[in-house]
Design a protein around this motif. Sequence first.
Motif, PDB file in Angstrom:
ATOM      1  N   VAL A  87      39.405 -35.473 -61.645  1.00 50.07           N
ATOM      2  CA  VAL A  87      39.008 -35.003 -62.973  1.00 50.07           C
ATOM      3  C   VAL A  87      37.572 -35.412 -63.291  1.00 50.07           C
ATOM      4  O   VAL A  87      36.769 -34.594 -63.778  1.00 50.07           O
ATOM      5  N   LEU A  88      37.241 -36.672 -63.025  1.00 42.77           N
ATOM      6  CA  LEU A  88      35.881 -37.148 -63.306  1.00 42.77           C
ATOM      7  C   LEU A  88      34.841 -36.366 -62.515  1.00 42.77           C
ATOM      8  O   LEU A  88      33.766 -36.022 -63.030  1.00 42.77           O
ATOM      9  N   THR A  89      35.167 -36.053 -61.270  1.00 44.60           N
ATOM     10  CA  THR A  89      34.254 -35.272 -60.436  1.00 44.60           C
ATOM     11  C   THR A  89      34.074 -33.867 -61.008  1.00 44.60           C
ATOM     12  O   THR A  89      32.946 -33.356 -61.102  1.00 44.60           O
ATOM     13  N   LYS A  90      35.187 -33.227 -61.389  1.00 44.11           N
ATOM     14  CA  LYS A  90      35.115 -31.873 -61.954  1.00 44.11           C
ATOM     15  C   LYS A  90      34.357 -31.852 -63.279  1.00 44.11           C
ATOM     16  O   LYS A  90      33.706 -30.862 -63.617  1.00 44.11           O
ATOM     17  N   LEU A  91      34.449 -32.946 -64.048  1.00 47.40           N
ATOM     18  CA  LEU A  91      33.759 -33.020 -65.333  1.00 47.40           C
ATOM     19  C   LEU A  91      32.296 -33.435 -65.188  1.00 47.40           C
ATOM     20  O   LEU A  91      31.569 -33.477 -66.178  1.00 47.40           O
ATOM     21  N   GLY A  92      31.874 -33.754 -63.974  1.00 42.67           N
ATOM     22  CA  GLY A  92      30.491 -34.140 -63.742  1.00 42.67           C
ATOM     23  C   GLY A  92      30.165 -35.562 -64.132  1.00 42.67           C
ATOM     24  O   GLY A  92      28.982 -35.921 -64.258  1.00 42.67           O
ATOM     25  N   LYS A  93      31.191 -36.386 -64.296  1.00 45.20           N
ATOM     26  CA  LYS A  93      30.976 -37.792 -64.646  1.00 45.20           C
ATOM     27  C   LYS A  93      30.816 -38.587 -63.355  1.00 45.20           C
ATOM     28  O   LYS A  93      31.700 -39.333 -62.919  1.00 45.20           O
ATOM     29  N   VAL A  94      29.640 -38.434 -62.745  1.00 45.23           N
ATOM     30  CA  VAL A  94      29.403 -38.927 -61.393  1.00 45.23           C
ATOM     31  C   VAL A  94      29.501 -40.452 -61.313  1.00 45.23           C
ATOM     32  O   VAL A  94      30.141 -40.998 -60.406  1.00 45.23           O
ATOM     33  N   GLU A  95      28.846 -41.154 -62.250  1.00 47.15           N
ATOM     34  CA  GLU A  95      28.844 -42.621 -62.189  1.00 47.15           C
ATOM     35  C   GLU A  95      30.265 -43.181 -62.333  1.00 47.15           C
ATOM     36  O   GLU A  95      30.655 -44.098 -61.609  1.00 47.15           O
ATOM     37  N   ASP A  96      31.026 -42.608 -63.281  1.00 49.13           N
ATOM     38  CA  ASP A  96      32.410 -43.060 -63.469  1.00 49.13           C
ATOM     39  C   ASP A  96      33.243 -42.776 -62.220  1.00 49.13           C
ATOM     40  O   ASP A  96      34.084 -43.597 -61.820  1.00 49.13           O
ATOM     41  N   ALA A  97      32.984 -41.627 -61.608  1.00 50.78           N
ATOM     42  CA  ALA A  97      33.724 -41.256 -60.398  1.00 50.78           C
ATOM     43  C   ALA A  97      33.394 -42.209 -59.253  1.00 50.78           C
ATOM     44  O   ALA A  97      34.295 -42.640 -58.517  1.00 50.78           O
ATOM     45  N   GLU A  98      32.134 -42.544 -59.091  1.00 53.30           N
ATOM     46  CA  GLU A  98      31.723 -43.452 -58.014  1.00 53.30           C
ATOM     47  C   GLU A  98      32.312 -44.842 -58.221  1.00 53.30           C
ATOM     48  O   GLU A  98      32.761 -45.490 -57.256  1.00 53.30           O
ATOM     49  N   LYS A  99      32.328 -45.306 -59.463  1.00 55.94           N
ATOM     50  CA  LYS A  99      32.903 -46.618 -59.757  1.00 55.94           C
ATOM     51  C   LYS A  99      34.400 -46.650 -59.448  1.00 55.94           C
ATOM     52  O   LYS A  99      34.907 -47.595 -58.821  1.00 55.94           O
ATOM     53  N   LEU A 100      35.090 -45.583 -59.839  1.00 51.79           N
ATOM     54  CA  LEU A 100      36.529 -45.498 -59.579  1.00 51.79           C
ATOM     55  C   LEU A 100      36.801 -45.395 -58.082  1.00 51.79           C
ATOM     56  O   LEU A 100      37.740 -46.005 -57.566  1.00 51.79           O
ATOM     57  N   ALA A 101      35.961 -44.653 -57.366  1.00 48.98           N
ATOM     58  CA  ALA A 101      36.139 -44.492 -55.922  1.00 48.98           C
ATOM     59  C   ALA A 101      36.037 -45.840 -55.215  1.00 48.98           C
ATOM     60  O   ALA A 101      36.791 -46.126 -54.267  1.00 48.98           O
ATOM     61  N   SER A 102      35.121 -46.687 -55.667  1.00 52.49           N
ATOM     62  CA  SER A 102      34.980 -48.000 -55.054  1.00 52.49           C
ATOM     63  C   SER A 102      36.206 -48.867 -55.340  1.00 52.49           C
ATOM     64  O   SER A 102      36.648 -49.653 -54.492  1.00 52.49           O
ATOM     65  N   GLU A 103      36.789 -48.718 -56.524  1.00 51.08           N
ATOM     66  CA  GLU A 103      38.000 -49.479 -56.860  1.00 51.08           C
ATOM     67  C   GLU A 103      39.178 -49.011 -56.017  1.00 51.08           C
ATOM     68  O   GLU A 103      39.993 -49.824 -55.568  1.00 51.08           O
ATOM     69  N   ILE A 104      39.269 -47.704 -55.791  1.00 51.77           N
ATOM     70  CA  ILE A 104      40.366 -47.170 -54.985  1.00 51.77           C
ATOM     71  C   ILE A 104      40.262 -47.672 -53.534  1.00 51.77           C
ATOM     72  O   ILE A 104      41.264 -48.031 -52.919  1.00 51.77           O
ATOM     73  N   SER A 105      39.049 -47.702 -53.000  1.00 52.39           N
ATOM     74  CA  SER A 105      38.870 -48.156 -51.615  1.00 52.39           C
ATOM     75  C   SER A 105      39.244 -49.611 -51.447  1.00 52.39           C
ATOM     76  O   SER A 105      39.749 -50.040 -50.417  1.00 52.39           O
ATOM     77  N   ILE A 106      39.029 -50.412 -52.519  1.00 49.21           N
ATOM     78  CA  ILE A 106      39.403 -51.830 -52.479  1.00 49.21           C
ATOM     79  C   ILE A 106      40.922 -51.962 -52.454  1.00 49.21           C
ATOM     80  O   ILE A 106      41.490 -52.796 -51.749  1.00 49.21           O
ATOM     81  N   GLN A 107      41.614 -51.102 -53.245  1.00 49.87           N
ATOM     82  CA  GLN A 107      43.081 -51.127 -53.270  1.00 49.87           C
ATOM     83  C   GLN A 107      43.655 -50.804 -51.903  1.00 49.87           C
ATOM     84  O   GLN A 107      44.651 -51.335 -51.473  1.00 49.87           O
TER      85      GLN A 107
END
Length: 248
Positions: free
Chosen positions: A228-248
């Motif tokens: 959703v964040l990617t589709k909405l163009g919220k790039v910074e929020d998407a990148e931050k979330l992606a890093s959290e997912i990779s840690i999980q």
Amino acid sequence: MAARPKTLSALLQQSSIDDHEEILKACNAALKTSKNDLEVLDVRLVALIKLDRYDDALRFMEDHGDELKERGKVGRAYALYKIGQLEDAKDLASGVLDNRGARHVEAQASYRSEDFANAATLYKELSLSRPTLDNEDSDLRINSGATDAQLEWKRQGDLVKKKKLGREDLEAFETAYNAACGSIARGELGQGEVLLKRAKDLCMSLDELSDQEKTAEILPISVQQLYVLTKLGKVEDAEKLASEISIQ
């Protein structure tokens, strides 16, 4: 001999999810003296299913004749569903009339076999009558919501009767997540984003889930949030979330 059924019945009345092994032992002892006692055979079958011994339960029915198989149709359908024989489970459950347990098994097998239209029909029928099982209302809301979301993704949204968000959709993380998926499938990304946040917050607040269980439940929520964040163009929020997912 007359005391045996009474003793077994007393044991069943006191049973909990933790003592099905004791029930199984009691049945085994009873069957040594009365190997064709249908009541005991039926109780033993249920105990095997409660212990997740689905293959053993199916073999047990095959070994003990048509009368047990007829009496234990719902249990047999459930065991077939649990071992992945979905079409057989659906066929068997659909033939058991006026039985809510059978309808639930048929609906679950339909969902897993991606027959979402049939699952939706069954869940609607179940929701129109009085619940008789523990937590059935909650389970129906969750399962109906998941089915509706899948219909939306499959471009079969015309089969979804409930489009408007209700208060009940916000009460549990599962219902909030399912409502979010339905919104996202319809292109309602803003609402989906809000619902995903609600689902994650509710999941994190549950005391009955371990940290490991919370991590497992939150992962698919986070993946949807990333989309959703990617589709909405919220790039910074998407990148931050992606890093959290990779840690999980």
